[in-house]
Design an enzyme around this catalytic site. Structure first.
Site, PDB file in Angstrom:
ATOM      1  N   GLU A   1      -0.624  -4.936  -5.394  1.00  0.00           N
ATOM      2  CA  GLU A   1       0.834  -5.054  -5.429  1.00  0.00           C
ATOM      3  C   GLU A   1       1.330  -5.539  -4.077  1.00  0.00           C
ATOM      4  O   GLU A   1       0.604  -5.511  -3.090  1.00  0.00           O
ATOM      5  CB  GLU A   1       1.471  -3.710  -5.784  1.00  0.00           C
ATOM      6  CG  GLU A   1       0.970  -2.537  -4.936  1.00  0.00           C
ATOM      7  CD  GLU A   1       1.473  -1.201  -5.452  1.00  0.00           C
ATOM      8  OE1 GLU A   1       2.690  -0.964  -5.351  1.00  0.00           O
ATOM      9  OE2 GLU A   1       0.654  -0.397  -5.944  1.00  0.00           O
ATOM     10  N   TRP A   2       2.572  -6.006  -4.049  1.00  0.00           N
ATOM     11  CA  TRP A   2       3.232  -6.293  -2.780  1.00  0.00           C
ATOM     12  C   TRP A   2       3.909  -5.012  -2.316  1.00  0.00           C
ATOM     13  O   TRP A   2       4.632  -4.367  -3.077  1.00  0.00           O
ATOM     14  CB  TRP A   2       4.286  -7.379  -2.947  1.00  0.00           C
ATOM     15  CG  TRP A   2       3.817  -8.722  -3.433  1.00  0.00           C
ATOM     16  CD1 TRP A   2       4.405  -9.488  -4.391  1.00  0.00           C
ATOM     17  CD2 TRP A   2       2.701  -9.498  -2.950  1.00  0.00           C
ATOM     18  NE1 TRP A   2       3.726 -10.666  -4.561  1.00  0.00           N
ATOM     19  CE2 TRP A   2       2.674 -10.704  -3.685  1.00  0.00           C
ATOM     20  CE3 TRP A   2       1.715  -9.279  -1.993  1.00  0.00           C
ATOM     21  CZ2 TRP A   2       1.710 -11.690  -3.487  1.00  0.00           C
ATOM     22  CZ3 TRP A   2       0.752 -10.265  -1.798  1.00  0.00           C
ATOM     23  CH2 TRP A   2       0.758 -11.445  -2.523  1.00  0.00           C
TER      24      TRP A   2
END
Length: 342
Positions: A230-231
């Site tokens: 994920e960011w």
């Protein structure tokens, strides 16, 4: 020569021959501790993921501790090229039962069906999912890390936690300080449990795979390992590689884990990261999807999934504060079949 002399010489020869025939002692090379020292994820100010779709789940770093149970990763595991395994085809009506790679050579766990506890959680920010509510699915579970503190695993299980994914590592040098205790206590309480790794985009994939392997035991009966991609704006790593580079790094990491644990890793992700990198990618891998405001079919069209993280604001006896809630895609028989196929 007298007979007694001949006999004595013959016995002496037998003695010398027997002493010389034993095998030499086997040499064992001692393992060396890791010298990795890179930084990792900064603890977020808000320890609980919010309820908005598109916001990545929170992750935090942990101070490195001495690994009493971690040995050196063998050279054959750390540097040999990964052997790719072709995933089994996924039938449309049963997407969750056919994602098992070839079984590793390890001692099989007893094939007993664990009791399934029904949903007993509450939610600080409940969402009305309508006719496709996760409550209509049979097998619920949780994912936890150091931020849940001390957990009463027996009470948590009776509330409906039939499985748990436990934060193990992030980056190439951080181990969740509660991992070993949670790993042991979840098993003692009868939960099916697996470990997850928070992927750090400023560290090589191979180093991160080696770090996970050093710290997560290879046990029969454990759920497949998870790569959390994920960011995360709270991370000390601000790098956002291209889609091509993201997929390349993920593949290296997942190949190493699959070869070591004998199970195809599960990919956990959030809507924004999926949109940027994973749409249409890895069709033969199982997915665990975060979707806290709508059913996954609306947020991740046409993507088959094994686990759905439907809340970041769950409440349960046995845990202080909020906790992530998840559900398995299938009924009780599907669950038992899927677990047995591991």
């Amino acid at each position: 020569m007298r007979l007694s002399d001949v006999t004595a010489i013959f016995l002496a020869c037998l003695t010398v021959s027997g002493c010389a025939s034993g095998p030499p002692p086997e040499n064992v090379r001692a393992g060396q501790p890791s010298q990795e020292t890179t930084s990792s994820v900064v603890p977020p100010s808000n320890l609980v993921p919010s309820g908005n779709v598109g916001e990545a789940a929170a992750a935090a770093s942990a101070p490195q501790e001495e690994l009493a149970w971690a040995g050196q990763v063998p050279q054959s595991q750390a540097f040999a090229p990964a052997a790719r395994t072709v995933g089994a085809p996924i039938p449309s009506e049963r997407p969750i039962a056919m994602l098992a790679p070839a079984k590793p050579e390890m001692r099989a766990a007893p094939q007993t069906r664990s009791q399934i506890y029904s949903y007993g959680f509450r939610d600080a920010k409940p969402i009305n999912f309508g006719s496709i509510s996760p409550r209509k699915l049979a097998v619920h579970g949780v994912d936890i890390s150091r931020w849940q503190g001390e957990i009463d695993w027996e009470r948590l299980r009776t509330q409906g936690a039939n499985f748990a994914y436990i934060k193990a590592t992030d980056g190439g040098d951080h181990l969740d300080p509660m991992f070993r205790k949670n790993w042991r206590r979840a098993k003692e309480a009868g939960l099916k449990r697996g470990a997850y790794h928070f992927f750090y985009w400023c560290r090589t994939a191979g180093e991160q795979a080696d770090w996970f392997i050093r710290n997560v035991p290879k046990e029969a009966g454990a759920l497949p390992p998870v790569i959390d991609v994920e960011w995360n704006g709270e991370s000390s790593c601000k790098r956002r590689p291209s889609r091509e580079r993201v997929l390349e790094k993920m593949q290296v990491f997942m190949d190493k884990l699959e070869r070591h644990y004998g199970q195809r890793p599960i990919i956990y992700t959030a809507p924004d990261f999926y949109r940027d990198n994973l749409k249409g990618a890895f069709p033969d891998y199982p997915f665990w999807l975060r979707s806290v405001a709508a059913h996954p079919s609306k947020v991740y069209p046409k993507r088959k999934w094994v686990f759905w993280q439907y809340s970041g604001s769950g409440l349960s006896h046995g845990v202080d504060g909020r906790i992530d809630l998840n559900v398995f895609h299938g009924d009780e028989n599907d669950w038992h079949d899927w677990v047995a196929s591991r």
